[in-house]
Design an enzyme around this catalytic site. Sequence first.
Site, PDB file in Angstrom:
ATOM      1  N   GLU A 170      -3.538 -26.218 -37.469  1.00  0.00           N
ATOM      2  CA  GLU A 170      -3.046 -27.255 -36.842  1.00  0.00           C
ATOM      3  C   GLU A 170      -3.205 -27.656 -35.595  1.00  0.00           C
ATOM      4  O   GLU A 170      -2.095 -28.309 -35.378  1.00  0.00           O
ATOM      5  CB  GLU A 170      -2.315 -27.263 -37.685  1.00  0.00           C
ATOM      6  N   GLU A 378      -3.738 -23.859 -46.350  1.00  0.00           N
ATOM      7  CA  GLU A 378      -2.382 -23.797 -47.320  1.00  0.00           C
ATOM      8  C   GLU A 378      -2.798 -24.794 -48.081  1.00  0.00           C
ATOM      9  O   GLU A 378      -3.171 -25.846 -47.560  1.00  0.00           O
ATOM     10  CB  GLU A 378      -1.330 -24.407 -45.788  1.00  0.00           C
TER      11      GLU A 378
END
Length: 478
Positions: A170, A378
């Site tokens: 991320e 995720e």
Amino acid sequence: MHHEQKKAFPTDFLWGSASAAYQVEGAWDEDGKGPSMWDSFTKIPGKTFKGTNGDVAVDHYHRYKEDIALMAKQGLKAYRFSISWPRIYPQGKGEVNEAGLVFYDQLIDELIANQIEPVLTLYHWDAPQALADEYGAWESREMIEDFNQYCITLYKRYGDRVKYWVSLNEQNYNSNHAFITAMHPPGVHDRKRFYEANHIAFLANAKAIESFRQYVPNGKIGPSFAYSPSYPASSQPRDMLAYENAEEFQNNWWLDTYCLGHYPQVALRYLQEHDLAPTFEEGDIELLTKGIPDFVGVNYYQTITYEFNPIDGVAEGKMNTTGQKGSNEDTGRPGLYKTTPNGHLETSNWDWAIDPIGLRIGLRRITSRYGLPVFITENGLGEFDKLEADGSIQDDYRIDYLRSHLEQCREAIADGVDLIGYCSWSFTDLLSWLNGYQKRYGFVYINRDEDSEKDMRRIPKKSYYWYQQVIESNGEQL
Ligand code: BG6
């Protein structure tokens, strides 16, 4: 007669779950580990929910065997974890800490002994504080080579046993908070520095992938992107334009650069006009094209809906980090776009839109635009959980969330998405960077909260048993 083909998950599908070093390990200064930027940042008053930090977290460093035994019992096929850079290089570079390498040797060996595929994340935000002190971490090009050397150390050590690697976790979400909202270290509000640091991170990502080809030729590597596909609030052309802007600046800025090796043109032009564009040096473009990944890692939680934002419109709004539903504020870039709640979707107590079809849409966008396999690294629901008097946790809302998202994964596969695996976030409950311990994601409850470490007992929730039968049936029984 038209016969619909049965939709199914591939037989070698990686049914997994995930974590990150800072959020689970604890042992923040044990066995030679140096401090990370998060070790320092969380100690600054007011930065995290109730002042929580990862000094102890959920004590996975000492309890990893117990945790892996629970994974094995559940039937998990893959476990995604991250390596703490300052555990390996306490000073960020130079002398390597053998005890740190040994810890991950043991973790990886324990996973393999239990037939669980290790999925290794190289970087999940916990950069060595020493590098921040020395040259400002991601704000200096020195970071590229230091990160590369750290990665090579891991490739050499674990490349024989680990096939799946995640490069940067991320980069988009982390750098947004690091340089725009100031909610992650180094806590800066400066869009120019944001684009410069991102450029350096892109180069570091590409360099690490280039080295990976040499040291782990049979492995697979890709970044994990925090992907919130954009929606327009309406079909009014100015909302449509805002949505296009958001897609370009919030998603394609990263996805194109990772997967195509260059920035999206219209966004780059805008930044040049506004003196915000990153500085290119000779060789940058060439390096970016060497960093094309094997798969796109997708961290999916929600879609985001955008609408027109006038030039004197909304800028940064406050984010809900308390679980008080409705406290999230709209946020935007004046003249480009602003967020707005999507009235068609339910939200969590942290005001995240729940949108399983949005996942299918996102997976298809990536497939059509880049033609790369996808690994969901995720996906999950952060909620308050209640430990009942009988010792159970009835998290049916989490089961509903995961089930509906997996149904859409199955649809996406039928649409032609090459989905290699799915890691829920998270395996055990863990420390949320900004939301403390009360925002829980795990299949396994951890008996601790912000005020007390209690006994940190591990208690499988109802969702743990649900996922167990999902894996056992290879996703036929959702
Ligand atoms: C992702 C991160 O942003 O989402 C995780 O990679 C994080 O580390 C997860 O915990 C959930 O976010 P939050 O803020 O709800 O804990």
